[in-house]
Design a protein around this motif. Structure first.
Motif, short mmCIF file in Angstrom:
data_model
loop_
_atom_site.label_atom_id
_atom_site.label_comp_id
_atom_site.label_asym_id
_atom_site.label_seq_id
_atom_site.Cartn_x
_atom_site.Cartn_y
_atom_site.Cartn_z
N ARG A 53 0.86 -1.19 0.00
CA ARG A 53 0.00 0.00 0.00
C ARG A 53 0.89 1.23 0.00
O ARG A 53 1.60 1.52 0.97
CB ARG A 53 -0.91 0.00 1.23
N LEU A 54 0.88 1.97 -1.09
CA LEU A 54 1.80 3.09 -1.26
C LEU A 54 1.49 4.25 -0.32
O LEU A 54 2.34 5.12 -0.12
CB LEU A 54 1.78 3.57 -2.72
N GLY A 55 0.30 4.25 0.26
CA GLY A 55 -0.04 5.31 1.19
C GLY A 55 0.89 5.37 2.39
O GLY A 55 1.06 6.43 3.00
N ILE A 56 1.54 4.24 2.71
CA ILE A 56 2.44 4.22 3.85
C ILE A 56 3.66 5.12 3.61
O ILE A 56 4.28 5.61 4.55
CB ILE A 56 2.89 2.77 4.16
N LEU A 57 3.96 5.37 2.32
CA LEU A 57 5.10 6.22 1.98
C LEU A 57 4.77 7.70 2.10
O LEU A 57 5.65 8.54 1.91
CB LEU A 57 5.57 5.91 0.55
N ARG A 58 3.50 8.02 2.40
CA ARG A 58 3.13 9.42 2.61
C ARG A 58 3.17 9.82 4.08
O ARG A 58 2.90 10.96 4.41
CB ARG A 58 1.73 9.67 2.04
N VAL A 59 3.50 8.87 4.95
CA VAL A 59 3.60 9.17 6.37
C VAL A 59 4.99 9.74 6.66
O VAL A 59 6.00 9.06 6.49
CB VAL A 59 3.35 7.91 7.22
N ILE A 100 7.52 7.90 9.03
CA ILE A 100 8.03 6.64 8.48
C ILE A 100 9.07 6.92 7.40
O ILE A 100 10.12 6.26 7.34
CB ILE A 100 6.87 5.79 7.92
N VAL A 101 8.83 7.91 6.55
CA VAL A 101 9.81 8.26 5.53
C VAL A 101 11.11 8.74 6.18
O VAL A 101 12.21 8.34 5.78
CB VAL A 101 9.25 9.35 4.60
N ARG A 102 11.00 9.59 7.21
CA ARG A 102 12.21 10.08 7.89
C ARG A 102 12.95 8.95 8.58
O ARG A 102 14.19 8.94 8.61
CB ARG A 102 11.83 11.18 8.89
N ALA A 103 12.21 7.99 9.14
CA ALA A 103 12.87 6.85 9.78
C ALA A 103 13.67 6.05 8.76
O ALA A 103 14.80 5.61 9.04
CB ALA A 103 11.83 5.95 10.45
N ASN A 104 13.11 5.85 7.57
CA ASN A 104 13.82 5.10 6.53
C ASN A 104 15.06 5.85 6.03
O ASN A 104 16.09 5.24 5.75
CB ASN A 104 12.87 4.79 5.38
N ALA A 112 11.63 1.98 16.27
CA ALA A 112 10.38 2.34 16.93
C ALA A 112 9.59 3.34 16.10
O ALA A 112 8.37 3.24 15.96
CB ALA A 112 10.67 2.90 18.32
N GLN A 113 10.27 4.34 15.54
CA GLN A 113 9.59 5.35 14.73
C GLN A 113 9.04 4.75 13.43
O GLN A 113 7.97 5.13 12.97
CB GLN A 113 10.55 6.49 14.41
N ALA A 114 9.78 3.81 12.84
CA ALA A 114 9.39 3.23 11.55
C ALA A 114 8.15 2.37 11.65
O ALA A 114 7.47 2.13 10.64
CB ALA A 114 10.53 2.41 10.97
N THR A 115 7.82 1.86 12.86
CA THR A 115 6.67 0.97 13.01
C THR A 115 5.58 1.56 13.89
O THR A 115 4.55 0.91 14.10
CB THR A 115 7.13 -0.37 13.62
#
Length: 490
Positions: free
Chosen positions: A274-280, A283-287, A398-401
């Motif tokens: 689900r590509l919507g997860i890449l708009r959070v 989560i993007v900053r954690a990656n 922790a931030q990524a999940t």
């Protein structure tokens, strides 16, 4: 006052949920199994790296072939991590974990018995493929077993101890086992993986697959092909040449496959990701932060391994002991990182971690030399790196999940671990190219410290970029969120 940061599909609050008190014996057992698997992943990479010269001598492998003993693992691991995490969500975490751990144990056993360099590389690829499923699945089992907040942060802290301890222990165990025979570096993980497999079968509860509807076969094919080609191109570019037509063509083809994957995911009814997860935003900053953490740290350790052994003439065991403080600091401090995360939030702890890493690289860059003092140059750098890694790994995970639904924990775990592996491979490839170029440019001092200076500048820059990515939202947040004064009473 409670301050919240709201992003699409996710709300993170400074107030933590109620803790999950009174861990049962079964919870501790599940955590122990997951930690053993994490330990073996870290152990395998560093332990085999120490044994490469002995493997090359016995099997008659040249440097190009030897690098694929490491890169074969990276290819399978980095290329399939994202698919591995999502597969756990769709087919069931326990089922995927048990199958992948069985393959990991079998590949460890076969790798220690083969007499062919080609077969050895194949077993490494299969082992990396298995780890691509065990690592994100273990992470998603942890994040769905332990409630978000203090309990999960505590579990992640313990989990991170074993990952770092595995890597640091692998350097020492690799030196000891290689003295007895390089095959032991492959055989040693097998019995521990089998024991973990038996314990996992008994302890980890059955879970229902979260996948509904049809299967996104086209998405899976384009994702795997694109990721594997990306990793292959990155790890082979330094030896082939970045401007080589085959390298450039591989990058273009990999980009086309990944672009096709994103197009497919936007159109199918039941997407693999689900590509919507890449708009959070968090989560993007954690990656991006994990790329800065792993990419800079592993590249620095790679340069130190070569510098201390090939330039200064240190033995593998002496080199491992010199870098051991980093692993010891991680092992001692990581169990307590959950507490500052609960108090200050993940973003501030990540900021402190990347600051410590940057200072460590800068310290060695300016204090190092052709004959660096261990107490003055090397030890302070390893201490700063240990603090940075201990704080960074747990807080980034922790931030990524955080705030992710249980049905997508495997996806979130696979995403952050893919970022760490592919990002580390890319930074390491660039570092290798700079060190090689520095060797040619340095001329008579090619074997000295100057050969590594361009690579040190790169890893410092990578850490600084991660630092900037973390600090900018904090500055904006401080401006955006202001306390509202309480109304006056009449």
């Amino acid at each position: 006052m409670t301050i919240t940061e709201t992003t699409p599909n996710l709300t993170i609050a400074s107030d933590s949920p109620a803790p999950q008190r009174g861990w049962t014996g079964r919870l501790w057992g599940i955590l122990a199994v997951l930690c053993v698997v994490m330990f073996l992943d870290g152990l395998d990479v560093s332990m085999v790296g120490v044994a490469l010269p002995s493997i090359g001598t016995e099997l008659g492998l040249d440097t190009t072939s030897l690098q694929w003993i490491i890169n074969g693992y990276v290819l399978g691991y980095g290329g399939l991590l994202l698919l591995g995490g999502r597969t756990a969500d769709l087919l069931g975490r326990r089922r995927v974990f048990l199958v992948a751990l069985s393959v990991f144990a079998a590949a460890s056993l076969v790798g220690g018995l083969v007499d062919s360099g080609t077969l050895l590389i194949v077993t490494r690829f299969v082992k990396g493929l298995a780890a691509a499923f065990t690592a994100p699945t273990a992470m998603s089992i942890l994040t769905t077993t332990f409630r978000e907040g203090p309990s999960r942060n505590r579990a992640l802290s313990i989990f991170s101890v074993f990952g770092a301890s595995g890597y640091s222990s692998g350097l020492i165990l690799g030196g000891l086992l290689t003295s007895a025979g390089w095959r032991w570096t492959f055989l040693m993980p097998a019995p521990f993986a089998i024991a973990a497999l038996v314990a996992a079968w008994a302890l980890i509860p059955r879970d229902e697959p979260a996948g509904q509807g049809g299967h996104d076969l086209v998405g899976a094919v384009t994702l795997v092909a694109g990721m594997m080609l990306t990793v292959y191109t990155v790890v082979s570019a330094p030896s082939r040449g970045w401007a080589d037509p085959l390298t450039l063509g591989s990058f273009v083809l990999a980009a086309a496959l990944l672009a096709a994957f994103f197009v497919v995911e936007n159109r199918v009814a039941h997407p693999l990701v689900r590509l919507g997860i890449l708009r959070v935003g968090t989560i993007v900053r954690a990656n991006l932060s994990i790329v800065a953490l792993f990419g800079s740290y592993l590249s620095f350790q790679f340069m130190m391994t070569i510098f201390l052994q090939s330039v200064l003439g240190w033995t593998p065991l002496k080199m491992a002991l010199a870098l051991l403080p980093t692993g010891l600091i991680v092992a001692v401090t990581s169990p307590f990182v959950g507490r500052p995360i609960d108090r200050f939030g993940t973003s501030r702890i990540i900021l402190a971690a990347l600051t410590s890493l940057t200072l460590g690289y800068l310290w060695f860059l300016f204090a190092g030399g052709d004959q660096p003092s261990y107490v003055v140059a090397i030890l302070p750098a390893t201490i700063l790196l240990g603090i940075g890694f201990a704080l960074g790994f747990t807080s980034i995970m922790a931030q990524a999940t955080a705030g992710v639904d249980d049905a997508e924990q495997g996806l979130a775990s696979g995403l952050v671990q893919t970022s760490s592996q592919v990002g580390a491979a890319l930074v390491l490839a660039l570092t290798t190219a700079l060190v090689t170029a520095g060797s040619h440019a340095a001329g008579p001092v090619a074997t000295g410290f100057e050969q590594f200076r361009p690579g040190l500048v790169l890893v410092t820059g990578v850490a600084l970029v991660g630092l900037a990515i973390t600090v900018v939202p904090l500055i904006r947040g401080r401006r955006r969120y202001t306390a509202v004064p309480a109304p006056r009473r009449a």
